[in-house]
Design an enzyme around this catalytic site. Structure first.
Site, PDB file in Angstrom:
ATOM      1  N   ASP A  10       2.371   2.055  -3.172  1.00  0.00           N
ATOM      2  CA  ASP A  10       2.107   0.692  -2.777  1.00  0.00           C
ATOM      3  C   ASP A  10       1.215   0.059  -3.851  1.00  0.00           C
ATOM      4  O   ASP A  10       0.626   0.769  -4.682  1.00  0.00           O
ATOM      5  CB  ASP A  10       1.410   0.702  -1.410  1.00  0.00           C
ATOM      6  CG  ASP A  10       0.849  -0.642  -1.017  1.00  0.00           C
ATOM      7  OD1 ASP A  10       1.618  -1.620  -1.000  1.00  0.00           O
ATOM      8  OD2 ASP A  10      -0.368  -0.718  -0.752  1.00  0.00           O
ATOM      9  N   GLY A  45       5.238  -4.961  -0.697  1.00  0.00           N
ATOM     10  CA  GLY A  45       5.682  -6.154   0.007  1.00  0.00           C
ATOM     11  C   GLY A  45       5.779  -7.343  -0.920  1.00  0.00           C
ATOM     12  O   GLY A  45       6.322  -8.393  -0.557  1.00  0.00           O
ATOM     13  N   LYS A 187      10.023  -0.661   3.846  1.00  0.00           N
ATOM     14  CA  LYS A 187       9.931   0.078   2.597  1.00  0.00           C
ATOM     15  C   LYS A 187      10.697   1.390   2.699  1.00  0.00           C
ATOM     16  O   LYS A 187      11.337   1.831   1.736  1.00  0.00           O
ATOM     17  CB  LYS A 187       8.472   0.358   2.245  1.00  0.00           C
ATOM     18  CG  LYS A 187       7.655  -0.858   1.858  1.00  0.00           C
ATOM     19  CD  LYS A 187       6.253  -0.445   1.448  1.00  0.00           C
ATOM     20  CE  LYS A 187       5.381  -1.636   1.119  1.00  0.00           C
ATOM     21  NZ  LYS A 187       4.030  -1.241   0.652  1.00  0.00           N
ATOM     22  N   ASP A 210      -1.443   1.997   2.223  1.00  0.00           N
ATOM     23  CA  ASP A 210      -2.658   1.708   2.983  1.00  0.00           C
ATOM     24  C   ASP A 210      -2.481   0.692   4.095  1.00  0.00           C
ATOM     25  O   ASP A 210      -3.342   0.566   4.967  1.00  0.00           O
ATOM     26  CB  ASP A 210      -3.754   1.190   2.040  1.00  0.00           C
ATOM     27  CG  ASP A 210      -3.487  -0.227   1.579  1.00  0.00           C
ATOM     28  OD1 ASP A 210      -4.322  -1.113   1.834  1.00  0.00           O
ATOM     29  OD2 ASP A 210      -2.421  -0.469   0.980  1.00  0.00           O
TER      30      ASP A 210
END
Length: 261
Positions: A10, A45, A187, A210
């Protein structure tokens, strides 16, 4: 392939610290992973245009963007999952009635449906410290495929949208904003498009995250690592929990799972 693994990272709160910088230990760790023959990828994202500098800095050309809706493998687009067009029209109408601005996002740009700088938009997007800021084009979503929208509303307000728009999932990323995704998109789903093509078995897949949008990824990936600064929901489903991002969390986590020593 038997000794090679793939590791998905991420961005915000994972690769980037709270000052939106990549810690030196993280840069070195990624270089060391490559030196050992591993595949390194991003799962975020963010839109592709929101992390181009990060990809160049880390020399990464495989990524899952828009929470799984736009997937690129070694520079080639391998999967697209746009928002349902008719449902997006209906969502827009409701959002306008509720005075909740929307930012529409495709692979190349983002545009807002409000002409002036709105407090919610300015406050939330500024936390990402990106170069681009949405300009005004209320018809942007009618002309091309949208992979994600940002709906700007205070916490709790998304519940009415969740109840009425089943074609979408709503995931909060900021107190003033939620991601709008195709229902069931995540994801994890985007990652599967890459691992299937490359032939990585489950035991050779790793992921670090996270946030709330990392939960499905951390559930699915065999070796999942939540950052020490992760949301409780992310820590609850991860197989490992490392140190916070600003305490060499990536390096520590890679050592925990045995990829580095």
């Amino acid at each position: 392939m038997s000794d090679q693994s793939i590791i998905f990272f991420d961005i915000d709160g994972t690769l980037l610290d709270f000052n939106k910088q990549i810690p030196a230990s993280t840069k070195q760790a990624i270089a060391d992973l490559r030196a050992r023959g591993h595949e390194v990828a991003i799962a975020t994202g963010r839109a592709p245009f929101m992390f181009e500098k990060i990809r160049k800095e880390l020399d990464i050309d495989t990524y899952v963007s828009y929470n799984g809706q736009y997937v690129v493998l070694r520079g080639e687009v391998v999967y697209r999952n746009p928002l349902h067009a008719d449902a997006l029209v209906a969502l827009t109408e409701t959002a306008i009635q509720n005075d909740n601005p929307i930012v529409y996002m495709d692979a190349d740009d983002m545009r807002a449906n409000v002409p002036e700088e709105h407090e919610y938009i300015t406050t939330s997007i500024s936390t990402l410290q990106v170069d681009k800021f949405p300009t005004y084009d209320p018809a942007y979503y009618q002309q091309r495929e949208m992979y994600q929208c940002l709906l700007f509303c205070l916490e709790g307000a998304e519940q009415q949208y969740e109840a009425n728009f089943k074609d979408f999932d709503f995931i909060r990323w900021h107190p003033m904003s939620v991601d709008v995704l195709p229902a069931g998109g995540s994801k994890a789903h985007g990652i599967a498009k890459i691992t299937e093509k490359l032939g990585f078995p489950a035991e050779r897949q790793y992921a670090f995250g996270d946030g709330l949008n990392d939960v499905e990824m951390l559930k699915q990936i065999h070796h999942s690592v939540a950052m020490g600064n992760a949301e409780p929901e992310a820590k609850a489903v991860a197989r490992y929990v490392t140190k916070p991002v600003d305490e060499d969390g990536i390096l520590h986590g890679l050592r925990m799972v045995g990829l580095l020593d």
